[in-house]
Design a protein around this motif. Sequence first.
Motif, PDB file in Angstrom:
ATOM      1  N   MET A   1       7.031   8.158  95.083  1.00  0.00           N
ATOM      2  CA  MET A   1       6.709   9.059  96.070  1.00  0.00           C
ATOM      3  C   MET A   1       6.347  11.200  95.282  1.00  0.00           C
ATOM      4  O   MET A   1       5.273  11.713  94.848  1.00  0.00           O
ATOM      5  CB  MET A   1       7.787   9.614  97.142  1.00  0.00           C
ATOM      6  CG  MET A   1       7.011  10.813  98.246  1.00  0.00           C
ATOM      7  SD  MET A   1       8.579  11.049  99.289  1.00  0.00           S
ATOM      8  CE  MET A   1       7.876  12.627 100.287  1.00  0.00           C
ATOM      9  N   ILE A   2       6.842  11.161  94.330  1.00  0.00           N
ATOM     10  CA  ILE A   2       7.172  11.847  93.242  1.00  0.00           C
ATOM     11  C   ILE A   2       6.074  12.093  91.873  1.00  0.00           C
ATOM     12  O   ILE A   2       5.250  13.183  92.226  1.00  0.00           O
ATOM     13  CB  ILE A   2       8.417  12.334  92.290  1.00  0.00           C
ATOM     14  CG1 ILE A   2       9.215  11.946  93.328  1.00  0.00           C
ATOM     15  CG2 ILE A   2       7.959  13.308  91.412  1.00  0.00           C
ATOM     16  CD1 ILE A   2      11.063  12.573  92.496  1.00  0.00           C
ATOM     17  N   SER A   3       5.352  11.133  91.491  1.00  0.00           N
ATOM     18  CA  SER A   3       4.313  11.140  91.148  1.00  0.00           C
ATOM     19  C   SER A   3       2.995  10.986  92.118  1.00  0.00           C
ATOM     20  O   SER A   3       2.128  12.117  91.412  1.00  0.00           O
ATOM     21  CB  SER A   3       4.395   9.904  90.091  1.00  0.00           C
ATOM     22  OG  SER A   3       3.855   8.265  91.254  1.00  0.00           O
ATOM     23  N   GLU A   4       2.899  10.745  93.522  1.00  0.00           N
ATOM     24  CA  GLU A   4       1.814  11.068  93.470  1.00  0.00           C
ATOM     25  C   GLU A   4       1.575  12.280  94.411  1.00  0.00           C
ATOM     26  O   GLU A   4       0.249  12.747  94.660  1.00  0.00           O
ATOM     27  CB  GLU A   4       1.909  10.066  95.234  1.00  0.00           C
ATOM     28  CG  GLU A   4       1.799   8.724  94.501  1.00  0.00           C
ATOM     29  CD  GLU A   4       2.268   7.542  95.627  1.00  0.00           C
ATOM     30  OE1 GLU A   4       2.105   8.299  97.004  1.00  0.00           O
ATOM     31  OE2 GLU A   4       1.909   6.673  95.514  1.00  0.00           O
ATOM     32  N   SER A   5       2.356  13.154  94.876  1.00  0.00           N
ATOM     33  CA  SER A   5       2.235  14.449  95.391  1.00  0.00           C
ATOM     34  C   SER A   5       2.440  15.481  94.866  1.00  0.00           C
ATOM     35  O   SER A   5       2.722  16.293  95.272  1.00  0.00           O
ATOM     36  CB  SER A   5       2.621  14.234  97.594  1.00  0.00           C
ATOM     37  OG  SER A   5       4.308  14.076  96.351  1.00  0.00           O
ATOM     38  N   ILE A  57      19.073  20.310  94.804  1.00  0.00           N
ATOM     39  CA  ILE A  57      18.227  18.779  94.536  1.00  0.00           C
ATOM     40  C   ILE A  57      18.707  18.233  93.791  1.00  0.00           C
ATOM     41  O   ILE A  57      17.981  16.576  93.899  1.00  0.00           O
ATOM     42  CB  ILE A  57      16.528  19.348  94.660  1.00  0.00           C
ATOM     43  CG1 ILE A  57      16.132  19.834  93.269  1.00  0.00           C
ATOM     44  CG2 ILE A  57      16.176  20.598  96.024  1.00  0.00           C
ATOM     45  CD1 ILE A  57      14.776  19.735  93.532  1.00  0.00           C
ATOM     46  N   GLY A  58      19.465  18.196  92.519  1.00  0.00           N
ATOM     47  CA  GLY A  58      18.950  17.368  91.504  1.00  0.00           C
ATOM     48  C   GLY A  58      18.061  17.439  90.915  1.00  0.00           C
ATOM     49  O   GLY A  58      18.790  16.015  90.173  1.00  0.00           O
ATOM     50  N   PHE A 117      11.815  16.114  96.351  1.00  0.00           N
ATOM     51  CA  PHE A 117      12.624  15.197  96.663  1.00  0.00           C
ATOM     52  C   PHE A 117      13.756  14.695  97.550  1.00  0.00           C
ATOM     53  O   PHE A 117      14.725  14.528  97.094  1.00  0.00           O
ATOM     54  CB  PHE A 117      13.487  15.983  95.227  1.00  0.00           C
ATOM     55  CG  PHE A 117      13.169  16.144  93.840  1.00  0.00           C
ATOM     56  CD1 PHE A 117      14.027  14.648  93.226  1.00  0.00           C
ATOM     57  CD2 PHE A 117      12.414  16.841  93.753  1.00  0.00           C
ATOM     58  CE1 PHE A 117      13.701  15.735  91.873  1.00  0.00           C
ATOM     59  CE2 PHE A 117      12.215  16.799  92.176  1.00  0.00           C
ATOM     60  CZ  PHE A 117      12.479  16.407  91.003  1.00  0.00           C
ATOM     61  N   GLU A 118      12.574  14.320  98.198  1.00  0.00           N
ATOM     62  CA  GLU A 118      13.082  13.466  99.668  1.00  0.00           C
ATOM     63  C   GLU A 118      13.997  14.270 100.737  1.00  0.00           C
ATOM     64  O   GLU A 118      15.165  13.457 100.887  1.00  0.00           O
ATOM     65  CB  GLU A 118      13.355  12.011  99.187  1.00  0.00           C
ATOM     66  CG  GLU A 118      12.240  11.244  98.544  1.00  0.00           C
ATOM     67  CD  GLU A 118      12.290   9.951  98.623  1.00  0.00           C
ATOM     68  OE1 GLU A 118      13.855   9.848  98.290  1.00  0.00           O
ATOM     69  OE2 GLU A 118      11.244   9.203  97.917  1.00  0.00           O
ATOM     70  N   HIS A 119      14.509  15.965 100.560  1.00  0.00           N
ATOM     71  CA  HIS A 119      15.328  16.250 101.771  1.00  0.00           C
ATOM     72  C   HIS A 119      14.324  16.605 102.735  1.00  0.00           C
ATOM     73  O   HIS A 119      13.638  17.031 102.788  1.00  0.00           O
ATOM     74  CB  HIS A 119      15.774  17.350 100.299  1.00  0.00           C
ATOM     75  CG  HIS A 119      16.976  16.947  99.474  1.00  0.00           C
ATOM     76  ND1 HIS A 119      18.192  17.538  99.141  1.00  0.00           N
ATOM     77  CD2 HIS A 119      16.450  17.398  97.807  1.00  0.00           C
ATOM     78  CE1 HIS A 119      18.671  16.683  98.205  1.00  0.00           C
ATOM     79  NE2 HIS A 119      17.764  16.397  97.490  1.00  0.00           N
ATOM     80  N   GLU A 122      14.812  21.057 106.813  1.00  0.00           N
ATOM     81  CA  GLU A 122      16.205  22.147 107.116  1.00  0.00           C
ATOM     82  C   GLU A 122      16.285  22.838 105.465  1.00  0.00           C
ATOM     83  O   GLU A 122      16.473  23.636 105.003  1.00  0.00           O
ATOM     84  CB  GLU A 122      17.151  22.132 107.618  1.00  0.00           C
ATOM     85  CG  GLU A 122      17.038  21.486 109.130  1.00  0.00           C
ATOM     86  CD  GLU A 122      17.109  20.513 109.533  1.00  0.00           C
ATOM     87  OE1 GLU A 122      16.253  19.017 108.707  1.00  0.00           O
ATOM     88  OE2 GLU A 122      16.420  20.013 110.553  1.00  0.00           O
ATOM     89  N   VAL A 123      16.546  22.049 104.406  1.00  0.00           N
ATOM     90  CA  VAL A 123      16.559  21.807 103.373  1.00  0.00           C
ATOM     91  C   VAL A 123      15.393  22.849 102.246  1.00  0.00           C
ATOM     92  O   VAL A 123      15.748  23.597 101.471  1.00  0.00           O
ATOM     93  CB  VAL A 123      17.279  20.987 101.930  1.00  0.00           C
ATOM     94  CG1 VAL A 123      17.281  20.528 101.217  1.00  0.00           C
ATOM     95  CG2 VAL A 123      18.833  20.194 103.150  1.00  0.00           C
ATOM     96  N   ALA A 124      14.567  22.153 102.929  1.00  0.00           N
ATOM     97  CA  ALA A 124      13.207  22.541 101.860  1.00  0.00           C
ATOM     98  C   ALA A 124      13.218  24.365 102.337  1.00  0.00           C
ATOM     99  O   ALA A 124      12.754  24.726 101.200  1.00  0.00           O
ATOM    100  CB  ALA A 124      12.306  22.062 102.435  1.00  0.00           C
ATOM    101  N   ILE A 125      13.365  24.543 103.400  1.00  0.00           N
ATOM    102  CA  ILE A 125      13.321  25.444 104.646  1.00  0.00           C
ATOM    103  C   ILE A 125      13.987  27.135 103.354  1.00  0.00           C
ATOM    104  O   ILE A 125      13.425  27.997 102.532  1.00  0.00           O
ATOM    105  CB  ILE A 125      12.915  26.257 105.511  1.00  0.00           C
ATOM    106  CG1 ILE A 125      12.098  25.340 106.196  1.00  0.00           C
ATOM    107  CG2 ILE A 125      13.408  27.798 105.733  1.00  0.00           C
ATOM    108  CD1 ILE A 125      11.722  25.483 107.710  1.00  0.00           C
TER     109      ILE A 125
END
Length: 213
Positions: A1-5, A57-58, A117-119, A122-125
Motif C-alpha cells: 500500500m505504501i509503495s503504490e500511493s 506514526i512510527g 501508514f494505515e492510521h 481521525e489520526v490523519a486529520i
Amino acid sequence: MISESYNIYPLLDLMGTFIFALSGAVAARKKGLDIFGIFSIAFTVACGGGIIRDLCIGAIPPAGLTNWLYLVMVLAATLIGIVFNRTVNILNHPVLVFDAVGLSVFAVSGARKAIVFEHNYEVAILLGIVTAVGGGVIRDILLDRVPVILRKEIYASAAMVGATIVVIGEYLHYSLETVSVVAIVVCFGLRFLGLHFHWNLPSFPDKESEKDK
C-alpha cells in the motif's frame, strides 16, 4: 500500500520544507540572528512538524533527519533568505505568505502520510494539523513570539479543513492528485482570506477584567 500511493507526497513534503524554511529564514533575519541562528530557525520550522508526525506514526527515524534532500531544501531557503532578502521582502508580508503556502502543503502531506501508514481518519486529520503547525509553533517560541495557533487568527482551523478534504477524498476514492490540489488551494485560500479580511475565531474576553478597565 505504501509503495503504490506514496509517490506524490515526498514531493509535497520537500516543497513544504523549502517554503517553511524560507519563512523561518526571513523571520530569523528580521530578528537579527547570525547565519547559524537563521539556519537553525529555518530547519526547525521546516522539519519540526514533520518530525513530530513521523514519531507519532512510527516512521522512524523521521524523514527530516535522514533524507539529505530536506537539508538541501533548508540550506537553499536559508541562502535565499539571506542573499535575496530585499527581493523576498517586496511582498507586503512575506513571512505570512510563505507560511500560508507551507501550512497548506504540510496539512495535506501530513494527513496523507498518516493514511498511507494505515492510521485511521481521525489520526490523519490530527497529524495533518500537527505537521502544518508544529514547526511554526517552535519557531515562534524560539523567536519569543506568541504562537499563531494561540491567537484568534484562522490558522490551525485552515489546516484542519485541508486535512479533512484529504480524508474525504480518500474515503470517496477520488484521485490523489486532484484531492491534494483542492485541499492545498482551499487551505491556502482560508488562511489568505482570513489575513486579508481579518477573519478571526470567536474569543471570550473576561467580563470582570473589562469592568476593571
